[in-house]
Design a protein around this motif. Structure first.
Motif, mmCIF file in Angstrom:
data_model
loop_
_atom_site.group_PDB
_atom_site.id
_atom_site.type_symbol
_atom_site.label_atom_id
_atom_site.label_comp_id
_atom_site.label_asym_id
_atom_site.label_seq_id
_atom_site.Cartn_x
_atom_site.Cartn_y
_atom_site.Cartn_z
ATOM 1 N N GLU A 1 74.866 24.839 30.957
ATOM 2 C CA GLU A 1 74.752 24.825 29.500
ATOM 3 C C GLU A 1 73.573 25.672 29.041
ATOM 4 O O GLU A 1 73.668 26.425 28.068
ATOM 5 C CB GLU A 1 74.593 23.385 28.994
ATOM 6 C CG GLU A 1 75.852 22.546 29.068
ATOM 7 C CD GLU A 1 76.966 23.069 28.190
ATOM 8 O OE1 GLU A 1 76.671 23.540 27.085
ATOM 9 O OE2 GLU A 1 78.137 23.014 28.617
ATOM 10 N N MET A 2 72.450 25.545 29.752
ATOM 11 C CA MET A 2 71.259 26.331 29.431
ATOM 12 C C MET A 2 71.547 27.822 29.605
ATOM 13 O O MET A 2 71.137 28.656 28.791
ATOM 14 C CB MET A 2 70.099 25.913 30.329
ATOM 15 C CG MET A 2 68.802 26.670 30.055
ATOM 16 S SD MET A 2 67.464 26.133 31.145
ATOM 17 C CE MET A 2 68.043 26.777 32.711
ATOM 18 N N LYS A 3 72.288 28.143 30.678
ATOM 19 C CA LYS A 3 72.638 29.542 30.942
ATOM 20 C C LYS A 3 73.480 30.117 29.802
ATOM 21 O O LYS A 3 73.256 31.242 29.344
ATOM 22 C CB LYS A 3 73.404 29.633 32.266
ATOM 23 C CG LYS A 3 73.767 31.056 32.663
ATOM 24 C CD LYS A 3 74.555 31.057 33.964
ATOM 25 C CE LYS A 3 75.019 32.471 34.303
ATOM 26 N NZ LYS A 3 75.852 32.492 35.517
ATOM 27 N N LYS A 4 74.460 29.316 29.333
ATOM 28 C CA LYS A 4 75.305 29.751 28.214
ATOM 29 C C LYS A 4 74.479 29.988 26.956
ATOM 30 O O LYS A 4 74.665 30.972 26.253
ATOM 31 C CB LYS A 4 76.374 28.694 27.929
ATOM 32 C CG LYS A 4 77.503 28.653 28.940
ATOM 33 C CD LYS A 4 78.504 27.567 28.574
ATOM 34 C CE LYS A 4 79.562 27.411 29.650
ATOM 35 N NZ LYS A 4 80.497 26.302 29.347
ATOM 36 N N GLU A 5 73.569 29.078 26.679
ATOM 37 C CA GLU A 5 72.706 29.205 25.494
ATOM 38 C C GLU A 5 71.829 30.449 25.579
ATOM 39 O O GLU A 5 71.627 31.145 24.591
ATOM 40 C CB GLU A 5 71.846 27.957 25.335
ATOM 41 C CG GLU A 5 72.616 26.733 24.870
ATOM 42 C CD GLU A 5 71.743 25.504 24.728
ATOM 43 O OE1 GLU A 5 70.496 25.653 24.765
ATOM 44 O OE2 GLU A 5 72.287 24.393 24.590
ATOM 45 N N LEU A 6 71.313 30.728 26.765
ATOM 46 C CA LEU A 6 70.477 31.918 26.959
ATOM 47 C C LEU A 6 71.285 33.191 26.752
ATOM 48 O O LEU A 6 70.790 34.161 26.173
ATOM 49 C CB LEU A 6 69.855 31.913 28.362
ATOM 50 C CG LEU A 6 68.711 30.922 28.580
ATOM 51 C CD1 LEU A 6 68.335 30.859 30.053
ATOM 52 C CD2 LEU A 6 67.489 31.312 27.752
ATOM 53 N N LEU A 7 72.535 33.198 27.230
ATOM 54 C CA LEU A 7 73.389 34.366 27.055
ATOM 55 C C LEU A 7 73.702 34.605 25.581
ATOM 56 O O LEU A 7 73.699 35.748 25.114
ATOM 57 C CB LEU A 7 74.700 34.193 27.841
ATOM 58 C CG LEU A 7 74.592 34.301 29.368
ATOM 59 C CD1 LEU A 7 75.902 33.894 30.035
ATOM 60 C CD2 LEU A 7 74.213 35.719 29.780
ATOM 61 N N VAL A 8 73.956 33.525 24.852
ATOM 62 C CA VAL A 8 74.219 33.631 23.404
ATOM 63 C C VAL A 8 72.983 34.146 22.682
ATOM 64 O O VAL A 8 73.069 35.035 21.826
ATOM 65 C CB VAL A 8 74.650 32.267 22.828
ATOM 66 C CG1 VAL A 8 74.688 32.313 21.299
ATOM 67 C CG2 VAL A 8 76.014 31.868 23.361
#
Length: 234
Positions: free
Chosen positions: A5-12
């Protein structure tokens, strides 16, 4: 799961950063290109002497637009980072609204429009950040002027229970209902729904941030070809 989830947020976040950098670069490049081009033309003698004043005036206007743009970008950065704090005082909203009328009247007249100010209630006293509420009024009226070619800009102030309501109405081009929610996005302009405009699309984003800080709301109602109404409550 948390890591993903953190990875997705960072990508966004990274994608948003890239889009903002690209938009800022474009908005800064356009006036700079004009300014440099006109000055170089004068220095190289390409522009006739009798036309120098005209092109210097355009360069001056573009320089002012660049100044306004950089101020808006700084304001957005401060508001979103949380480094901007409200300085609340008790003041009379009627007096502030009248001052804004004097400030904006000339701009409205330049487009052969009529500026109307309506006090639905007298002596409306509020506890808010005066300079930021002034900025809200100016940004919303400015926006109305951009998208109105004939008719009027009308703004009113009123008491509503324990809060106040500001309404800015214009007789401009309007916007499709399914596009209204995008108006508060950074760099979203009328170009996105078919009409050319100037500006970077930051004004309403700043308005939304300031009113959110005052625990208020901003709503927009619009009809294509008839005009737009911005309703602010705080």
């Amino acid at each position: 799961k948390s890591f993903n989830e953190m990875k997705k947020e960072l990508l966004v976040t990274e994608q948003m950063r890239k889009e903002i950098v690209a938009n800022v670069s474009h908005e800064l490049r356009t006036p700079l290109t004009s300014i440099i081009g006109f000055i170089k033309g004068i220095l190289d003698g390409v522009i006739n002497k009798d036309e120098e004043e005209k092109y210097l005036s355009i360069a001056y206007e573009e320089a002012n637009r660049l100044k306004d743009l950089t101020k808006d970008i700084v304001d957005i950065a401060k508001l979103e980072s949380g480094s901007t704090k409200l300085t609340k005082t008790n003041f009379n909203l009627n007096e502030l609204a009248k001052d804004v009328y004097v400030e904006m009247e000339e701009l409205v007249k330049e487009k052969n429009l009529k500026l109307i100010f309506e006090e639905k209630d007298k002596n409306i006293n509020v506890n808010a950040d005066k300079s930021k509420i002034r900025q809200v009024l100016i940004n919303v009226i400015n926006n109305a002027v951009k998208f109105t070619d004939k008719g009027y800009i009308k703004y009113s102030i009123a008491k509503e229970n324990e809060k106040v309501k500001i309404i800015v109405k214009d007789t401009g081009i309007g916007i499709q209902k399914d596009k209204i929610s995008y108006l508060f996005n950074k760099f979203y302009t009328a170009n996105d729904y078919g009409s050319a405009t100037t500006g970077a699309g930051l004004g309403l984003n700043i308005v939304k941030n300031i009113i959110n800080m005052h625990e208020g709301t901003v709503n927009i109602e619009s009809t294509v070809g008839k005009g737009t109404k911005v309703i602010i409550t705080f």
